[in-house]
Design a protein around this motif. Sequence first.
Motif, PDB file in Angstrom:
ATOM      1  N   UNK A   1     -60.405 -62.336  63.772  1.00 42.03           N
ATOM      2  CA  UNK A   1     -58.963 -62.188  63.568  1.00 42.03           C
ATOM      3  C   UNK A   1     -58.376 -63.297  62.711  1.00 42.03           C
ATOM      4  N   UNK A   2     -59.000 -64.489  62.740  1.00 42.48           N
ATOM      5  CA  UNK A   2     -58.489 -65.615  61.960  1.00 42.48           C
ATOM      6  C   UNK A   2     -59.634 -66.574  61.641  1.00 42.48           C
ATOM      7  N   UNK A   3     -60.312 -66.376  60.490  1.00 41.45           N
ATOM      8  CA  UNK A   3     -61.431 -67.253  60.144  1.00 41.45           C
ATOM      9  C   UNK A   3     -61.023 -68.580  59.518  1.00 41.45           C
ATOM     10  N   UNK A   4     -59.734 -68.831  59.358  1.00 38.06           N
ATOM     11  CA  UNK A   4     -59.311 -70.043  58.650  1.00 38.06           C
ATOM     12  C   UNK A   4     -59.864 -71.327  59.273  1.00 38.06           C
ATOM     13  N   UNK A   5     -59.956 -71.459  60.604  1.00 35.34           N
ATOM     14  CA  UNK A   5     -60.549 -72.697  61.144  1.00 35.34           C
ATOM     15  C   UNK A   5     -61.981 -72.937  60.650  1.00 35.34           C
ATOM     16  N   UNK A   6     -62.729 -71.860  60.425  1.00 38.81           N
ATOM     17  CA  UNK A   6     -64.087 -72.032  59.897  1.00 38.81           C
ATOM     18  C   UNK A   6     -64.048 -72.409  58.423  1.00 38.81           C
ATOM     19  N   UNK A   7     -63.100 -71.865  57.684  1.00 34.08           N
ATOM     20  CA  UNK A   7     -62.924 -72.271  56.286  1.00 34.08           C
ATOM     21  C   UNK A   7     -62.630 -73.765  56.195  1.00 34.08           C
ATOM     22  N   UNK A   8     -61.749 -74.249  57.038  1.00 33.57           N
ATOM     23  CA  UNK A   8     -61.384 -75.668  57.015  1.00 33.57           C
ATOM     24  C   UNK A   8     -62.571 -76.547  57.389  1.00 33.57           C
ATOM     25  N   UNK A   9     -63.368 -76.113  58.362  1.00 32.44           N
ATOM     26  CA  UNK A   9     -64.562 -76.884  58.739  1.00 32.44           C
ATOM     27  C   UNK A   9     -65.585 -76.864  57.614  1.00 32.44           C
ATOM     28  N   UNK A  10     -65.774 -75.722  56.980  1.00 26.00           N
ATOM     29  CA  UNK A  10     -66.716 -75.607  55.865  1.00 26.00           C
ATOM     30  C   UNK A  10     -66.273 -76.486  54.705  1.00 26.00           C
ATOM     31  N   UNK A  11     -64.985 -76.479  54.401  1.00 24.58           N
ATOM     32  CA  UNK A  11     -64.472 -77.285  53.291  1.00 24.58           C
ATOM     33  C   UNK A  11     -64.684 -78.773  53.545  1.00 24.58           C
ATOM     34  N   UNK A  12     -64.410 -79.219  54.754  1.00 21.18           N
ATOM     35  CA  UNK A  12     -64.534 -80.651  55.065  1.00 21.18           C
ATOM     36  C   UNK A  12     -65.982 -81.114  55.028  1.00 21.18           C
ATOM     37  N   UNK A  13     -66.875 -80.334  55.599  1.00 24.95           N
ATOM     38  CA  UNK A  13     -68.272 -80.764  55.650  1.00 24.95           C
ATOM     39  C   UNK A  13     -68.947 -80.639  54.284  1.00 24.95           C
ATOM     40  N   UNK A  14     -68.608 -79.604  53.528  1.00 30.04           N
ATOM     41  CA  UNK A  14     -69.193 -79.440  52.195  1.00 30.04           C
ATOM     42  C   UNK A  14     -68.780 -80.573  51.270  1.00 30.04           C
ATOM     43  N   UNK A  15     -67.545 -81.035  51.397  1.00 29.41           N
ATOM     44  CA  UNK A  15     -67.061 -82.127  50.552  1.00 29.41           C
ATOM     45  C   UNK A  15     -67.848 -83.410  50.777  1.00 29.41           C
ATOM     46  N   UNK A  16     -68.471 -83.550  51.952  1.00 26.86           N
ATOM     47  CA  UNK A  16     -69.215 -84.770  52.271  1.00 26.86           C
ATOM     48  C   UNK A  16     -70.696 -84.671  51.947  1.00 26.86           C
ATOM     49  N   UNK A  17     -71.151 -83.527  51.461  1.00 23.65           N
ATOM     50  CA  UNK A  17     -72.568 -83.380  51.133  1.00 23.65           C
ATOM     51  C   UNK A  17     -72.916 -84.161  49.869  1.00 23.65           C
ATOM     52  N   UNK A  18     -74.071 -84.830  49.838  1.00 21.04           N
ATOM     53  CA  UNK A  18     -74.484 -85.513  48.604  1.00 21.04           C
ATOM     54  C   UNK A  18     -74.763 -84.504  47.505  1.00 21.04           C
ATOM     55  N   UNK A  19     -74.233 -84.761  46.305  1.00 15.06           N
ATOM     56  CA  UNK A  19     -74.416 -83.825  45.203  1.00 15.06           C
ATOM     57  C   UNK A  19     -74.025 -84.492  43.895  1.00 15.06           C
TER      58      UNK A  19
END
Length: 306
Positions: free
Chosen positions: A168-186
């Motif tokens: 019904x509301x996937x936005x909390x997962x989007x926010x978690x994905x965005x935060x953790x992806x930003x911290x990945x080495x690349x």
Amino acid sequence: MTVRVRDFLPADAEAWVRVRRAALPFMVTTPEQVLRDLADAHPDRRYRLLVAEEDGEVIGTAQAGISHESPKPGQGFCNPYVHPDRRGRGAGSLLLRTGEEHLAGAGASAVYTWVLDEPADRAFAAKRGYAARRPAHFLRLGLTDGSLPPLQDVPSGVELLTAADFEDDPRPLFEADAETTADEPSDVPVEFSDYEDWLATTWRRPGFDHALTTVVTVDGQVAAFSAAQTDGLTRYWSAMTGTRRAFRGRGLAKLAKNTSLHRARAAGYTDAYTGNDADNGPMLAVNRWFGYEICATEVRHVREIG
């Protein structure tokens, strides 16, 4: 026998997957996923799929586009792969050259490509002006040999959910994905900011398994997750496992991934794969704890194109 490169057509989807599975057997790829990735690509991505064919047979593939989610503009990518039985015919060179021309026209200033860490592959890249950057590992875990760690106890205040619980509301997962992806080495940092694009390319992506994707909440807040992709047959891919900054150091990513792997085994999946940057020590340690073993290494290369 002449090799030519052309744009991908929907009728090529099965052949595309056949070549990609032969070249990268540790990746989870399906025809449906290839078609949707192209159809749902953001316009700023300038995404293009290419195939190399010889006498009507598809023998190579390439993806080219702009990393539009990077805060640094002009970062392009082109990843050509040729069927192992059809190498040495010039297909890789033609695919790469066509991809570079596309990216130059799209305004790219640099082209990144993944190269298997094998002498012939690295020599291919060096000959074409590409410089080696950072390595990353593919890892495999057999799910049928009984080696998975036992399921862990769930601490007080912690709840184990699945992505299906967020329909019904996937936005909390989007926010978690965005935060953790930003911290990945690349070499090319990523910043997720377009929720609608994430819904199209991640949440609704074929193969993204909502039932196997495990989410850990702490006092009702999304704290960690382990995203799962599958081929619907035997292969499971850990697309992303991460913990939000405020909840790190508590073993929650391990809890999420262990639960997801147990669910995958119960669902009949036999082979689990994942990928890690070689400098991502914490995640590599987690995967060693599960029993994953490195099965291949790729090295990211780059060429400035001005």
